[in-house]
Motif scaffolding. Structure first.
Motif, PDB file in Angstrom:
ATOM      1  N   ALA A 230      -7.036  64.585  13.388  1.00  0.00           N
ATOM      2  CA  ALA A 230      -8.243  63.788  13.154  1.00  0.00           C
ATOM      3  C   ALA A 230      -8.760  63.222  14.470  1.00  0.00           C
ATOM      4  O   ALA A 230      -7.976  62.655  15.244  1.00  0.00           O
ATOM      5  CB  ALA A 230      -7.953  62.644  12.187  1.00  0.00           C
ATOM      6  N   PRO A 231     -10.053  63.342  14.747  1.00  0.00           N
ATOM      7  CA  PRO A 231     -10.624  62.590  15.855  1.00  0.00           C
ATOM      8  C   PRO A 231     -10.543  61.109  15.485  1.00  0.00           C
ATOM      9  O   PRO A 231     -11.068  60.699  14.440  1.00  0.00           O
ATOM     10  CB  PRO A 231     -12.085  63.070  15.900  1.00  0.00           C
ATOM     11  N   TRP A 232      -9.886  60.312  16.325  1.00  0.00           N
ATOM     12  CA  TRP A 232      -9.621  58.937  15.877  1.00  0.00           C
ATOM     13  C   TRP A 232      -9.489  57.975  17.048  1.00  0.00           C
ATOM     14  O   TRP A 232      -9.344  58.367  18.196  1.00  0.00           O
ATOM     15  CB  TRP A 232      -8.365  58.911  15.009  1.00  0.00           C
ATOM     16  N   PHE A 233      -9.522  56.677  16.720  1.00  0.00           N
ATOM     17  CA  PHE A 233      -9.541  55.604  17.700  1.00  0.00           C
ATOM     18  C   PHE A 233      -8.149  55.303  18.248  1.00  0.00           C
ATOM     19  O   PHE A 233      -7.170  55.205  17.494  1.00  0.00           O
ATOM     20  CB  PHE A 233     -10.109  54.334  17.073  1.00  0.00           C
ATOM     21  N   SER A 234      -8.071  55.120  19.558  1.00  0.00           N
ATOM     22  CA  SER A 234      -6.792  54.828  20.205  1.00  0.00           C
ATOM     23  C   SER A 234      -6.177  53.536  19.683  1.00  0.00           C
ATOM     24  O   SER A 234      -4.962  53.454  19.471  1.00  0.00           O
ATOM     25  CB  SER A 234      -6.989  54.738  21.723  1.00  0.00           C
TER      26      SER A 234
END
Length: 354
Positions: A230-234
């Motif tokens: 998933a493209p996701w927040f650090s």
């Protein structure tokens, strides 16, 4: 001159001195404001500490704290601006990249006076706002969250999004328009020429197992392995990793997407209210406050002299290098074409997932 006249003149001189810069500065700190901060995930910790310390030193000041999300508060701010432009709903606070750029079009932000907020000088120039309509503060890097049980090696490139090898492996939020801008930039174009981004995502729409609308839905699909990437927040990824979830966070070789948050002052504030807001923003930009905010929220400071803990220096998810090397997306432009892009997303990507 008589004694009475001398006494009168002395009184006038004393009054003049009392009404000088020191007295004016004190008068400017006699105001009531509302300060917006994000709710949850530790986002309130440092701002509340700063506000508490400030109120002790400035007992005439009143500060109402507003805790919610940009999605909820911003439309209300715009309504207040249109109906009572000299009475902002929120006087100052935190705004994410999407909201701060929408605010430009809606004429929401004051230009910040750098002389009154000297710590603005210690922020990354690459994140500076046009005409100083806000100041960069923290950032999250959007990279690739992945299931460590399913994937033996972390993904190394954003090309996983449009690779035929990724069929059914990816989950993201519905209408994640950032991805269109990213894919376009990485394939020789940019946000103003997004056709290649839509084309590659459309041709590989079956890579998306699901398009979700909540953090929990995305988390569950990644952890279960049903959609292991998933493209996701650090910042959120760091929290889930520390919880013991079987996930990792990879910064692609092309760089993470920078998703910054800013602090801004709303138009319509009085000089006294503006002075209080300037004080608060300047204090939040100090090295200790900026570093601590980053630590408790798992964010990346955009304040260059932020005081960092050992964990922040050693943890690649929290290290400022992510922000320095990030891919910059033109959120301001995307905001102007979002309606058209959402239509294209529905037609060219969402329909072809089936």
């Amino acid at each position: 001159m008589s004694a009475k006249a001398l006494l009168f003149a002395t009184s006038l001189l004393a009054a003049a001195v009392a009404s000088g810069p020191a007295a004016l500065a004190q008068a400017e700190r006699d105001a009531k404001i509302s300060f917006f901060m994000f709710a949850g995930s530790g986002s309130d910790v440092v701002p509340k500490e700063v506000i508490a310390d400030y109120l002790k030193k400035n007992p005439k000041v009143g500060i109402d704290i507003v805790e919610t999300t940009n999605a909820i508060i911003y439309p209300k701010m715009v309504t207040a601006r249109r109906t009572t432009p000299d009475q902002p709903l929120v006087h100052c606070g935190f705004f994410n990249a999407d909201t701060i750029n929408r605010g430009d079009a809606d004429d929401m932000w004051e230009t910040l006076n750098k002389a009154n907020i000297p710590n603005m000088a210690n922020t990354l120039p690459s994140y500076a706002r046009p005409e100083a309509r806000g100041v960069p503060y923290q950032a999250m890097g959007i990279g690739l969250l992945y299931n460590t049980r399913v994937m033996k090696e972390p993904p190394t490139s954003w090309s996983v999004l449009w690779s035929p090898d990724s069929r059914g492996k990816i989950v993201t939020f519905d209408n994640d328009l950032r991805l269109v801008g990213l894919v376009s930039k990485l394939n020789g174009a940019d946000e103003k020429n997004p056709d290649i981004g839509f084309k590659l995502l459309s041709e590989n729409a079956k890579n998306f197992r699901a398009l979700v609308d909540s953090n929990d839905a995305l988390k569950n699909l990644v952890i279960s392995g049903d959609a292991p990437i998933a493209p996701w927040f650090s910042s959120v990824s760091d929290v889930w990793i520390k919880e013991g979830s079987p996930v990792g966070f990879a910064v692609p070789k092309e760089g993470a997407i920078a998703f910054p948050i800013y602090m801004a002052i709303a138009k319509g504030v009085t000089p006294a209210q503006r002075a209080v807001c300037e004080d608060l923003l300047n204090e939040l930009l100090t090295p200790d406050r900026a570093g601590r905010y980053a630590l408790v929220t798992s964010s990346i400071p955009l304040v260059t002299n932020a005081t960092l803990s050992k964990e922040q220096v050693e943890n690649p998810i929290l290290n400022p290098a992510i922000a320095k090397n990030a891919v910059q997306i033109d959120f301001a432009y995307i905001a102007t074409v979002a309606a058209d892009w959402r239509d294209r997303w529905a037609r060219e990507i969402k329909l072809k997932m089936r």
